[in-house]
Scaffold this motif. Structure first.
Motif, mmCIF file in Angstrom:
data_model
loop_
_atom_site.group_PDB
_atom_site.id
_atom_site.type_symbol
_atom_site.label_atom_id
_atom_site.label_comp_id
_atom_site.label_asym_id
_atom_site.label_seq_id
_atom_site.Cartn_x
_atom_site.Cartn_y
_atom_site.Cartn_z
ATOM 1 N N PRO A 102 0.823 -1.221 0.000
ATOM 2 C CA PRO A 102 0.000 0.000 0.000
ATOM 3 C C PRO A 102 0.852 1.265 0.000
ATOM 4 C CG PRO A 102 -0.830 -1.562 1.613
ATOM 5 C CD PRO A 102 0.463 -2.091 1.131
ATOM 6 N N LEU A 103 1.992 1.209 0.696
ATOM 7 C CA LEU A 103 2.872 2.385 0.756
ATOM 8 C C LEU A 103 3.436 2.696 -0.634
ATOM 9 C CD1 LEU A 103 4.008 4.388 2.790
ATOM 10 C CD2 LEU A 103 5.886 2.825 3.232
ATOM 11 N N LEU A 104 3.761 1.655 -1.370
ATOM 12 C CA LEU A 104 4.290 1.840 -2.725
ATOM 13 C C LEU A 104 3.218 2.425 -3.641
ATOM 14 C CD1 LEU A 104 6.737 1.408 -4.553
ATOM 15 C CD2 LEU A 104 5.890 -0.887 -5.041
ATOM 16 N N MET A 105 1.984 1.936 -3.505
ATOM 17 C CA MET A 105 0.884 2.462 -4.309
ATOM 18 C C MET A 105 0.653 3.931 -3.943
ATOM 19 S SD MET A 105 -3.062 1.199 -4.641
ATOM 20 C CE MET A 105 -2.891 -0.259 -5.629
ATOM 21 N N LEU A 106 0.732 4.231 -2.665
ATOM 22 C CA LEU A 106 0.582 5.611 -2.204
ATOM 23 C C LEU A 106 1.641 6.507 -2.831
ATOM 24 C CD1 LEU A 106 -0.015 6.762 1.467
ATOM 25 C CD2 LEU A 106 1.736 7.824 0.119
ATOM 26 N N ALA A 107 2.876 6.018 -2.835
ATOM 27 C CA ALA A 107 3.988 6.814 -3.389
ATOM 28 C C ALA A 107 3.753 7.088 -4.879
ATOM 29 C CB ALA A 107 5.306 6.086 -3.179
ATOM 30 N N ASP A 108 3.345 6.060 -5.605
ATOM 31 C CA ASP A 108 3.092 6.220 -7.046
ATOM 32 C C ASP A 108 1.957 7.211 -7.283
ATOM 33 O OD1 ASP A 108 3.708 2.714 -7.904
ATOM 34 O OD2 ASP A 108 5.072 4.390 -7.528
ATOM 35 N N ASN A 109 0.897 7.105 -6.481
ATOM 36 C CA ASN A 109 -0.230 8.039 -6.623
ATOM 37 C C ASN A 109 0.213 9.468 -6.309
ATOM 38 O OD1 ASN A 109 -2.124 6.156 -7.414
ATOM 39 N ND2 ASN A 109 -2.800 5.716 -5.330
ATOM 40 N N ALA A 110 1.069 9.592 -5.333
ATOM 41 C CA ALA A 110 1.561 10.927 -4.965
ATOM 42 C C ALA A 110 2.336 11.545 -6.133
ATOM 43 C CB ALA A 110 2.432 10.853 -3.720
ATOM 44 N N VAL A 111 3.174 10.744 -6.781
ATOM 45 C CA VAL A 111 3.950 11.269 -7.922
ATOM 46 C C VAL A 111 2.999 11.702 -9.040
ATOM 47 C CG1 VAL A 111 5.556 10.674 -9.778
ATOM 48 C CG2 VAL A 111 6.034 9.942 -7.458
ATOM 49 N N LYS A 112 2.003 10.865 -9.316
ATOM 50 C CA LYS A 112 1.057 11.180 -10.408
ATOM 51 C C LYS A 112 0.302 12.479 -10.131
ATOM 52 C CE LYS A 112 0.354 6.298 -11.286
ATOM 53 N NZ LYS A 112 -0.515 5.149 -10.947
ATOM 54 N N GLN A 113 0.106 12.803 -8.860
ATOM 55 C CA GLN A 113 -0.640 14.019 -8.503
ATOM 56 C C GLN A 113 0.277 15.184 -8.161
ATOM 57 O OE1 GLN A 113 -4.218 12.960 -5.837
ATOM 58 N NE2 GLN A 113 -3.119 11.029 -5.969
ATOM 59 N N GLY A 114 1.556 15.023 -8.400
ATOM 60 C CA GLY A 114 2.506 16.125 -8.164
ATOM 61 C C GLY A 114 2.790 16.374 -6.694
ATOM 62 N N LYS A 115 2.483 15.391 -5.842
ATOM 63 C CA LYS A 115 2.748 15.542 -4.398
ATOM 64 C C LYS A 115 4.115 14.926 -4.102
ATOM 65 C CE LYS A 115 -2.173 15.264 -3.299
ATOM 66 N NZ LYS A 115 -3.244 14.484 -2.648
ATOM 67 N N TYR A 116 5.144 15.643 -4.529
ATOM 68 C CA TYR A 116 6.476 15.042 -4.515
ATOM 69 C C TYR A 116 7.051 14.846 -3.124
ATOM 70 C CZ TYR A 116 5.955 16.159 -9.442
ATOM 71 O OH TYR A 116 5.477 16.254 -10.737
ATOM 72 N N THR A 117 6.723 15.729 -2.175
ATOM 73 C CA THR A 117 7.275 15.541 -0.827
ATOM 74 C C THR A 117 6.683 14.278 -0.201
ATOM 75 O OG1 THR A 117 5.623 17.034 0.078
ATOM 76 C CG2 THR A 117 7.780 17.957 -0.325
ATOM 77 N N SER A 118 5.393 14.053 -0.442
ATOM 78 C CA SER A 118 4.745 12.846 0.071
ATOM 79 C C SER A 118 5.371 11.613 -0.570
ATOM 80 C CB SER A 118 3.252 12.916 -0.239
ATOM 81 O OG SER A 118 2.555 11.883 0.409
ATOM 82 N N ALA A 119 5.560 11.691 -1.880
ATOM 83 C CA ALA A 119 6.140 10.555 -2.605
ATOM 84 C C ALA A 119 7.554 10.268 -2.112
ATOM 85 C CB ALA A 119 6.169 10.851 -4.106
ATOM 86 N N SER A 120 8.327 11.324 -1.931
ATOM 87 C CA SER A 120 9.729 11.072 -1.539
ATOM 88 C C SER A 120 9.802 10.472 -0.139
ATOM 89 C CB SER A 120 10.586 12.328 -1.657
ATOM 90 O OG SER A 120 10.199 13.292 -0.731
ATOM 91 N N GLN A 121 8.889 10.889 0.751
ATOM 92 C CA GLN A 121 8.879 10.292 2.097
ATOM 93 C C GLN A 121 8.526 8.811 2.023
ATOM 94 O OE1 GLN A 121 7.196 12.407 5.654
ATOM 95 N NE2 GLN A 121 6.698 13.948 4.153
ATOM 96 N N ALA A 122 7.528 8.498 1.195
ATOM 97 C CA ALA A 122 7.092 7.105 1.091
ATOM 98 C C ALA A 122 8.191 6.235 0.468
ATOM 99 C CB ALA A 122 5.806 7.018 0.274
#
Lengths: 370, 199
Positions: A102-122
């Motif tokens: 789930p964390l990996l899916m979250l990270a990918d979704n964050a990148v797709k939505q331009g939420k890079y700080t969230s993605a980089s943390q994940a």
């Protein structure tokens, strides 16, 4: 004596699933981690109530539930092994162990939505952030090789914005763009000659300044600086447009400053001539210029007046709205102790031309004082 | 298990663990001289190069400062050995029973030892070396270097910590199973915007 019976609240499994699915679909690492905390409203032993209005943001709306992204996330958290793991962590006393998939899916979704700080943390939690960054850089290289500059810019930008600031105190954090601070550093020194102004630098020096300023790490800038100059120019133009979809507004404001710039330079030229003929510098410069009139230049550039009415305040605001604008402005004294920010760049600068920046009045070839 | 991520000052100075004081001094001076010459021959330094050279200078100074003194050298070797052994012990227990209390206890002990080791030998003693008379004379280290080096060292230390963790047993997150070919395709589709807004 009556014994007090403790009743733990029961949080239905579908609510737990939906709350996690929403955090994953939104690419929201903060909410995802919050759901595991001791005071999470999903925990049976927590006094917080998931149905309270203050936690409504944790649950999806009806529209959100229909999106493919949410459905994928829900299907994942509803899977037996994931569901079991989440339940185990919600009952655990002590730090939770986050589920990787789930964390990996979250990270990918964050990148797709331009939420890079969230993605980089994940990605950092999963210990794959650097490899993911490399994949984006590699993709950028492939796109460049095919001549797809726009895609290359997207790839490079994502890779750069997944950077971590390991020097942050007290602990490493995702690196974030701070153009308003970087712009002040870029203009920290007053450039006494036109040729020293950023927009007037020779093209490779200009590109070096630009990439080091716009990327989050000099290491990222150095990747593009090895490319041929014409590729760097195209890349920079597309990068500026990618970072600032409202760049046209800045161009419009630059156009509006032209009449005042003409007046300012004409004014300065006349005063220099009078000094050459014997007038006192103090009379012509320190006391002479109409400061209030020329203070309008940064106001027009920004689009509004701000307090304090200082060059550095305008520079910060303009750089925040239009990051690349810091590359095309310069400090200018307009009196003994008053400075403004005004547009200044070589009319032959290919990046300025491609970004539709208009030719500006200058003091050349006449002698000039900054 | 790779030990090189646990900063090895002997390797940095091109030495063996049984090198004598004379060799330590000789290697340090030669390497510092070559480095300063390399920097001097550059017409200008990019921000990335500035950080890189600062780090190299700081590491050479620290290596010399630590290894030339018997007590500092022995403490350094002892701490380094302790961290490596703790890592090995934890990994062995975690492989057999990752959820056990013993694995958790060893992880915490290792993490503490690692943080202490990196803080001391990647930051504190490095900055201390920058105030040592002999290091200052050889490297021309000055307050400007120290000011910038603090940030660079902190960055490098935390990055090292993160790199070490990449190979350690997972505890805060379950171990991810990554198909890197699939990852590459996902990256390509994100970059080429081949996905609809909701996907």
């Amino acid at each position: 004596m009556n014994k007090k019976t403790e009743t733990k609240k029961v949080v239905p499994q579908d609510i737990i699933n939906k709350a996690f699915a929403k955090a994953i679909a939104d690419g929201d690492i903060v909410n995802f981690r919050f759901l595991f905390l001791p005071y999470s409203p999903l925990r049976e032993d927590s006094t917080e109530d998931i149905y309270s209005i203050k936690y409504s943001y944790l649950l999806p709306s009806e529209e959100e539930e229909e999106t493919p992204r949410f459905k994928s996330a829900l299907a994942l958290v509803s899977r037996e092994d994931i569901k079991e793991h989440i339940q185990k962590q919600l009952h655990k006393k002590g730090p939770p162990q986050l589920p990787a998939e789930p964390l990996l899916m979250l990270a990918d979704n964050a990148v797709k939505q331009g939420k890079y700080t969230s993605a980089s943390q994940a990605y950092e939690l999963l210990r794959i952030r650097i490899k993911i960054q490399d994949l984006f850089f590699q993709q950028g290289e492939e796109e460049l090789a095919k001549g797809n500059i726009s895609n290359a810019v997207t790839a490079y930008r994502i890779a750069s914005e997944l950077e971590y600031d390991y020097g942050a105190f007290p602990e490493p954090l995702p690196a974030v763009p701070k153009y308003q601070e970087q712009a002040l550093i870029l203009h920290g020194e007053y450039r006494e000659k036109w040729e020293e102004c950023i927009g007037y630098l020779p093209i490779q020096a200009f590109l070096t300044e630009a990439f080091n300023y716009l990327f989050l790490s000099p290491e990222h800038a150095s990747r593009i600086l090895t490319k041929p100059v014409d590729v760097q120019i195209e890349f920079l133009v597309k990068l500026i447009q990618n970072l600032d979809p409202k760049w046209d507004k800045f161009v419009e404001n630059v156009n509006k400053t032209i009449p005042l710039l003409q007046e300012l330079y004409q004014d300065i030229k006349s005063r220099i001539e009078r000094v050459a003929q014997g007038s006192l510098w103090e009379d012509e410069w320190d006391e002479g210029l109409d400061i209030e009139k020329y203070l309008a230049i940064p106001q027009i550039l920004l689009g509004r007046k701000i307090t304090p009415d200082e060059w550095w305040a305008y520079l910060k605001e303009i750089a925040y709205l239009h990051p690349a604008s810091a590359l095309f402005v310069a400090r200018q004294l307009i009196g003994k102790e008053k400075e403004i920010i005004l547009p200044r760049y070589d009319p032959n600068n290919p990046v300025a031309i491609k970004l539709s920046l208009p030719p500006l009045p200058t003091l050349y070839p006449e002698p000039h004082i900054n | 298990m790779s030990e090189e991520l646990y900063i090895n000052y002997f390797a940095i100075l091109g030495l063996n663990e049984d090198s004598k004081a004379g060799d330590i001094r000789k290697n340090y001076k030669k390497m510092m001289k070559d480095l300063l010459l390399e920097i001097h021959n550059l017409s200008s330094l990019t921000p990335a190069q500035l950080d890189e050279y600062l780090l190299k200078m700081a590491m050479l100074n620290a290596g010399y400062y630590i290894l030339r003194d018997d007590e500092r050298r022995n403490n350094y070797l002892m701490h380094r050995k302790k961290v490596i052994e703790l890592e090995k012990k934890w990994c062995e227990v975690a492989e057999k029973d990752p959820d056990s209390q013993e694995a958790d206890r060893l992880r915490r002990e290792y993490d503490r030892a690692l943080q202490d080791f990196l803080t001391k030998y990647m930051e504190e003693l490095v900055l201390e070396a920058g105030r040592d008379r002999e290091c200052v004379e050889t490297s021309n280290w000055d307050p400007f270097h120290e000011r910038h080096a603090s940030r660079v060292l902190r960055h490098y230390r935390q990055k090292l910590y993160s790199q070490i963790h990449e190979r350690l047993p997972y505890y805060d997150v379950t171990k991810p199973q990554i198909d890197w070919d699939e990852r590459k395709k996902i990256v390509a589709s994100i970059v080429r915007k081949e996905l609809s807004e909701d996907e």
